[in-house]
Write an enzyme that holds these catalytic residues in place. Structure first.
Site, mmCIF file in Angstrom:
data_model
loop_
_atom_site.group_PDB
_atom_site.id
_atom_site.type_symbol
_atom_site.label_atom_id
_atom_site.label_comp_id
_atom_site.label_asym_id
_atom_site.label_seq_id
_atom_site.Cartn_x
_atom_site.Cartn_y
_atom_site.Cartn_z
ATOM 1 N N TYR A 81 0.824 -1.299 0.056
ATOM 2 C CA TYR A 81 0.022 0.020 0.030
ATOM 3 C C TYR A 81 1.010 1.272 -0.176
ATOM 4 O O TYR A 81 0.848 2.171 -0.689
ATOM 5 C CB TYR A 81 -0.982 -0.112 1.381
ATOM 6 C CG TYR A 81 -1.758 1.293 1.536
ATOM 7 C CD1 TYR A 81 -2.888 1.462 0.665
ATOM 8 C CD2 TYR A 81 -1.242 2.203 2.211
ATOM 9 C CE1 TYR A 81 -3.530 2.598 0.555
ATOM 10 C CE2 TYR A 81 -1.879 3.521 2.212
ATOM 11 C CZ TYR A 81 -2.986 3.561 1.568
ATOM 12 O OH TYR A 81 -3.863 4.923 1.738
ATOM 13 N N ASP A 98 -7.727 -3.538 -0.965
ATOM 14 C CA ASP A 98 -8.858 -2.895 -1.128
ATOM 15 C C ASP A 98 -8.717 -1.586 -1.995
ATOM 16 O O ASP A 98 -9.632 -1.386 -2.875
ATOM 17 C CB ASP A 98 -9.837 -2.762 -0.089
ATOM 18 C CG ASP A 98 -8.827 -2.154 1.208
ATOM 19 O OD1 ASP A 98 -8.165 -2.937 1.783
ATOM 20 O OD2 ASP A 98 -8.906 -0.960 1.470
ATOM 21 N N LYS A 122 -10.596 -8.539 6.024
ATOM 22 C CA LYS A 122 -11.191 -7.143 6.165
ATOM 23 C C LYS A 122 -11.829 -6.773 4.943
ATOM 24 O O LYS A 122 -11.232 -6.695 3.867
ATOM 25 C CB LYS A 122 -9.913 -6.252 6.603
ATOM 26 C CG LYS A 122 -10.505 -4.826 6.652
ATOM 27 C CD LYS A 122 -9.155 -3.848 6.432
ATOM 28 C CE LYS A 122 -8.641 -3.644 5.033
ATOM 29 N NZ LYS A 122 -7.722 -2.552 4.776
#
Length: 539
Positions: free
Chosen positions: A263, A298, A370
């Site tokens: 990320y 995500d 998650k």
């Protein structure tokens, strides 16, 4: 558990094996390196805290004191432990003396190496005992107070003022939240120090500091005892100070940490060498502290199309899983990220979202996945947004997700107000309760849309992993294979803080953590790296 999607187990096994090989390459690459943040973390774990007269954190002052004169590749522990022996000062007193200029660590006589090593082992053991006590206290709270069923209801507070965050967090816990995330102030991930003390100003969030962690932990313990349910605390263990924040979280009993180098590389332009080295040490700390880490796959779907790029999420989850194992994390600590981000106007999008979430559940059966809410396609139409969030919540409970970050119907308009959060929690609780065992009642057509979709995504993920294994993870990232974002091995922020460890390098905390977590000793790993490099030269 039999697959409701009839996933090909041979393909899953192949995917995991390829991901393991990719992770091994990364582990070997970083084995002989350290960073300024990792060395500052050693000081924090040995007990150094506070700031100098200019509000520069003492861990920065002491690391810079050694680094600027070209000796940090030996590890900060050697110089500081020697300083404690030679001066008789505590580590805190020694750090303050260095800041005041009354002690120069490089001018001191050098103690016997065995004495330095013994002191490092003793201080590391004392630190690990504190972290272990925090973990046991969490277990005791969960045992006596209990906790909410999964999916855990996860919400964010983001006022910029820790004391206002406390008010909102307590309200959310009383409304039904299980996890409170205090979102960080914008830009903190790119500053190379951790601010000090309680903070009341921040933009888009609140600074992650050890004092803020302590304040929020105390508030959630109080409200947890009031409502009879343990409330987990989440923060952001990422950016240029990733391992320092892991250390602070372990010392203040945080429960969940966003902790994902990929990320940081893709979305914060942090140098990939720097952040993968930092991630390795930070995940060892999180593993020992019993923290659940969250990964950021995500986010890939906010820049790439969620239908076309679904396989990149799965491929990245598999790599992240293997990297996590190499830092000592267990499957039940892996909050692997994925999201409900398909365009709501496409036909059968709900079925494809369901297939994606169930596929992740079946491939990672023990991970507290998650699941992230729709954001990319949220608009000012709050009524449609509320329906999107409701469908997201239905999939969450119907596929057994572990952590559900609730969507807010005003997502596209403003930072959620306290009543927006309450409506989201009420809606989620209603859906979770009414559909609690829906997953036990449903089977899917072998030749149906969902089975076909999941099989296609799995196959594409395996093909992508084969490609990454051939070219290496660093080259794959530089070609933009994840999230349509390209980064280079020597680009991004923080590279100047990377050092190659000398033959004399020591880090008593890493040695102790590797021993406690059952990981390969550092010396063996570095030897493997040398053998691997020699083999490549011969070939």
């Amino acid at each position: 558990m039999a697959s409701k999607l009839y996933l090909n187990q041979d393909l899953i096994d192949e995917a995991r094996n390829i991901a393991a090989a990719i992770a091994d390459d990364v582990a070997l690459f970083i084995a002989d390196k350290t960073t300024v943040a990792t060395e500052r973390t050693v000081l924090r774990l040995l007990g150094l805290d506070g700031v100098d007269a200019e509000y520069v954190p003492l861990p920065n002052v002491v690391v810079d004191h050694i680094h600027e004169r070209g000796h940090l590749q030996d590890g900060i522990a050697h110089y500081v432990l020697n300083g404690i022996i030679q001066t008789g000062l505590s580590i805190q007193e020694l750090g303050e003396a260095v800041a005041q200029g009354t002690v120069d660590l490089l001018d001191l006589p050098v103690a016997d190496e065995q004495e330095i090593t013994a002191l490092g082992e003793r201080m590391a053991d004392e630190t690990l005992a504190m972290i272990r006590a925090n973990r046991e206290r969490r277990d005791q709270y969960v045992q006596t107070l209990g906790e909410g069923p999964q999916p855990y209801i996860y919400v964010i507070v983001a006022t910029g003022n820790i004391y206002e965050d406390v008010i909102q967090a307590r309200a959310a816990a009383r409304q039904g939240a299980d996890i409170i995330a205090v979102i960080r102030s914008t830009g903190q991930s790119l500053i190379d120090y951790v601010p000090y003390g309680a903070t009341t100003e921040g933009f888009g969030g609140t600074y992650a500091t050890q004092e803020n962690f302590k304040i929020m932990r105390g508030a959630l313990d109080e409200v947890g005892e009031e409502i009879g349910r343990y409330i987990r605390l989440c923060n952001y263990c990422s950016g240029l100070c990733m391992p320092e924040i892991a250390a602070m979280g372990a010392l203040e009993r945080l429960d969940v940490m966003l902790n994902d180098a990929l990320y940081g590389i893709l979305f914060r332009d942090i140098n990939m060498q720097r952040t993968l080295i930092d991630q390795n040490f930070s995940r060892m700390i999180n593993a020992y502290a019993g923290v659940i880490i969250n990964t950021g796959e995500d986010n890939y779907l906010t820049t790439a199309d969620a239908v076309e790029a679904a396989h990149t999420v799965l491929a990245s989850q598999l790599i992240n899983e293997q990297l996590a194992f190499r830092s000592g994390l267990r499957s039940d600590q892996l909050g692997l990220g994925h999201a409900f981000e398909m365009n709501p106007t496409i036909e059968d999008g709900f079925l494809m979202e369901w297939a994606q979430a169930l596929m992740a559940r079946e491939i990672f059966p023990d991970a507290p996945l998650k699941y992230m809410p729709p954001t990319k396609h949220m608009t000012g139409n709050i009524f449609r947004g509320h329906v999107q969030d409701a469908l997201f919540n239905l999939i969450g409970v119907a596929t057994g997700q572990g952590i559900q970050l609730l969507g807010m119907m005003t997502e596209a308009i403003h930072t959620p107000l306290i009543h927006d959060r309450q409506i989201a929690i009420e809606s989620a609780k209603y859906i979770f309760n009414n559909a609690r065992h829906l997953q036990d009642e449903i089977e899917f057509k072998r030749d149906g849309i969902m089975v076909e979709r999941a099989s296609k995504v799995l196959l594409e993920a395996v093909e992508l992993l084969r490609d990454i294994a051939q070219k290496g993870l660093f080259n794959a990232i530089s070609e933009g294979l994840f999230a349509d974002v390209k980064r280079t091995l020597t680009g991004g922020k923080g590279l100047k803080g990377v050092l190659v460890r000398s033959a004399q390098y020591s880090n008593p905390l890493e040695t102790a953590l590797r021993d406690q977590l059952g990981l390969q000793p550092l010396e063996e790993l570095m030897q493997s790296r040398k053998q691997n490099a020699a083999g490549r030269e011969l070939s």
